[in-house]
Scaffold this motif. Structure first.
Motif, PDB file in Angstrom:
ATOM      1  N   MET A 188     -28.055  -6.343  17.789  1.00  0.00           N
ATOM      2  CA  MET A 188     -28.070  -6.239  16.344  1.00  0.00           C
ATOM      3  C   MET A 188     -27.492  -4.885  15.924  1.00  0.00           C
ATOM      4  SD  MET A 188     -31.200  -7.276  13.891  1.00  0.00           S
ATOM      5  CE  MET A 188     -30.682  -8.934  13.561  1.00  0.00           C
ATOM      6  N   HIS A 189     -26.915  -4.829  14.774  1.00  0.00           N
ATOM      7  CA  HIS A 189     -26.256  -3.644  14.214  1.00  0.00           C
ATOM      8  C   HIS A 189     -27.271  -2.550  13.891  1.00  0.00           C
ATOM      9  CE1 HIS A 189     -24.440  -0.971  11.462  1.00  0.00           C
ATOM     10  NE2 HIS A 189     -23.911  -1.798  10.626  1.00  0.00           N
ATOM     11  N   SER A 190     -27.000  -1.337  14.358  1.00  0.00           N
ATOM     12  CA  SER A 190     -27.839  -0.191  13.992  1.00  0.00           C
ATOM     13  C   SER A 190     -27.270   0.404  12.722  1.00  0.00           C
ATOM     14  CB  SER A 190     -27.804   0.845  15.115  1.00  0.00           C
ATOM     15  OG  SER A 190     -28.426   2.014  14.694  1.00  0.00           O
ATOM     16  N   GLY A 191     -28.100   0.553  11.704  1.00  0.00           N
ATOM     17  CA  GLY A 191     -27.597   0.939  10.407  1.00  0.00           C
ATOM     18  C   GLY A 191     -27.925   2.341   9.960  1.00  0.00           C
ATOM     19  N   ALA A 192     -28.012   3.294  10.868  1.00  0.00           N
ATOM     20  CA  ALA A 192     -28.307   4.655  10.444  1.00  0.00           C
ATOM     21  C   ALA A 192     -27.299   5.620  11.055  1.00  0.00           C
ATOM     22  CB  ALA A 192     -29.719   5.053  10.856  1.00  0.00           C
ATOM     23  N   GLN A 193     -27.054   6.681  10.325  1.00  0.00           N
ATOM     24  CA  GLN A 193     -26.154   7.732  10.795  1.00  0.00           C
ATOM     25  C   GLN A 193     -26.858   9.072  10.607  1.00  0.00           C
ATOM     26  OE1 GLN A 193     -22.386   7.662   8.807  1.00  0.00           O
ATOM     27  NE2 GLN A 193     -22.239   5.456   8.884  1.00  0.00           N
ATOM     28  N   GLY A 194     -26.506  10.011  11.442  1.00  0.00           N
ATOM     29  CA  GLY A 194     -27.025  11.366  11.282  1.00  0.00           C
ATOM     30  C   GLY A 194     -26.012  12.215  10.532  1.00  0.00           C
ATOM     31  N   TYR A 195     -26.506  13.120   9.733  1.00  0.00           N
ATOM     32  CA  TYR A 195     -25.669  14.066   8.994  1.00  0.00           C
ATOM     33  C   TYR A 195     -26.280  15.448   9.188  1.00  0.00           C
ATOM     34  CZ  TYR A 195     -23.794  16.728   5.088  1.00  0.00           C
ATOM     35  OH  TYR A 195     -23.207  17.698   4.332  1.00  0.00           O
ATOM     36  N   ILE A 196     -25.467  16.406   9.554  1.00  0.00           N
ATOM     37  CA  ILE A 196     -25.924  17.786   9.688  1.00  0.00           C
ATOM     38  C   ILE A 196     -25.581  18.518   8.397  1.00  0.00           C
ATOM     39  CG2 ILE A 196     -25.751  19.945  10.983  1.00  0.00           C
ATOM     40  CD1 ILE A 196     -26.949  17.671  12.632  1.00  0.00           C
ATOM     41  N   ASN A 197     -26.611  18.979   7.713  1.00  0.00           N
ATOM     42  CA  ASN A 197     -26.409  19.699   6.454  1.00  0.00           C
ATOM     43  C   ASN A 197     -25.557  20.947   6.698  1.00  0.00           C
ATOM     44  OD1 ASN A 197     -26.826  20.331   3.694  1.00  0.00           O
ATOM     45  ND2 ASN A 197     -28.420  21.764   4.279  1.00  0.00           N
ATOM     46  N   ASP A 198     -24.572  21.164   5.835  1.00  0.00           N
ATOM     47  CA  ASP A 198     -23.631  22.268   6.042  1.00  0.00           C
ATOM     48  C   ASP A 198     -23.794  23.436   5.074  1.00  0.00           C
ATOM     49  OD1 ASP A 198     -22.743  20.955   3.787  1.00  0.00           O
ATOM     50  OD2 ASP A 198     -20.664  20.796   4.441  1.00  0.00           O
ATOM     51  N   ARG A 199     -24.755  23.345   4.137  1.00  0.00           N
ATOM     52  CA  ARG A 199     -24.950  24.445   3.185  1.00  0.00           C
ATOM     53  C   ARG A 199     -26.382  24.445   2.670  1.00  0.00           C
ATOM     54  NH1 ARG A 199     -21.496  21.299  -1.446  1.00  0.00           N
ATOM     55  NH2 ARG A 199     -20.609  20.305   0.353  1.00  0.00           N
ATOM     56  N   THR A 200     -26.829  25.576   2.180  1.00  0.00           N
ATOM     57  CA  THR A 200     -28.160  25.668   1.597  1.00  0.00           C
ATOM     58  C   THR A 200     -28.169  24.904   0.276  1.00  0.00           C
ATOM     59  OG1 THR A 200     -28.520  27.817   2.624  1.00  0.00           O
ATOM     60  CG2 THR A 200     -29.931  27.253   0.761  1.00  0.00           C
TER      61      THR A 200
ATOM     62  N   LYS B 192     -29.769  21.424   9.343  1.00  0.00           N
ATOM     63  CA  LYS B 192     -30.830  20.407   9.336  1.00  0.00           C
ATOM     64  C   LYS B 192     -30.218  19.022   9.485  1.00  0.00           C
ATOM     65  CE  LYS B 192     -34.494  22.906   8.381  1.00  0.00           C
ATOM     66  NZ  LYS B 192     -35.631  23.019   9.260  1.00  0.00           N
ATOM     67  N   LEU B 193     -30.857  18.194  10.310  1.00  0.00           N
ATOM     68  CA  LEU B 193     -30.415  16.811  10.506  1.00  0.00           C
ATOM     69  C   LEU B 193     -31.021  15.930   9.429  1.00  0.00           C
ATOM     70  CD1 LEU B 193     -29.053  14.573  12.214  1.00  0.00           C
ATOM     71  CD2 LEU B 193     -31.209  14.437  13.492  1.00  0.00           C
ATOM     72  N   VAL B 194     -30.166  15.126   8.785  1.00  0.00           N
ATOM     73  CA  VAL B 194     -30.575  14.191   7.749  1.00  0.00           C
ATOM     74  C   VAL B 194     -30.171  12.800   8.226  1.00  0.00           C
ATOM     75  CG1 VAL B 194     -30.295  13.548   5.322  1.00  0.00           C
ATOM     76  CG2 VAL B 194     -30.153  15.954   5.997  1.00  0.00           C
ATOM     77  N   ILE B 195     -31.063  11.822   8.073  1.00  0.00           N
ATOM     78  CA  ILE B 195     -30.765  10.444   8.463  1.00  0.00           C
ATOM     79  C   ILE B 195     -30.323   9.682   7.222  1.00  0.00           C
ATOM     80  CG2 ILE B 195     -31.666   8.324   9.487  1.00  0.00           C
ATOM     81  CD1 ILE B 195     -31.617  10.759  11.394  1.00  0.00           C
TER      82      ILE B 195
END
Length: 67
Positions: A1-13, A52-55
């Protein structure tokens, strides 16, 4: 089944709500907004620093979670 999440690393305050709007857009549904908050509950009510990692879940993962 398709995984529907990605990680994003915040690049600024930034604050949580500004980051959420930047990643999800201003017109997201209440369900997607709530899902974002659940996935990132540890980040809410905080000033977001770089690194910070954001989902970020896509719409498909929301429908799978509801099932």
């Amino acid at each position: 089944m398709h995984s529907g999440a990605q990680g994003y690393i915040n690049d600024r305050t930034t604050d949580y709500h500004s980051l959420k709007s930047r990643l999800m857009g201003h017109g997201i549904s209440p369900q997607r907004s709530d899902h974002f908050d659940v996935l990132n509950h540890q980040l809410r009510h905080r000033l977001m620093s770089p690194g910070k990692l954001v989902i970020v879940a896509d719409a498909y993962s929301l429908s799978c979670s509801l099932e």
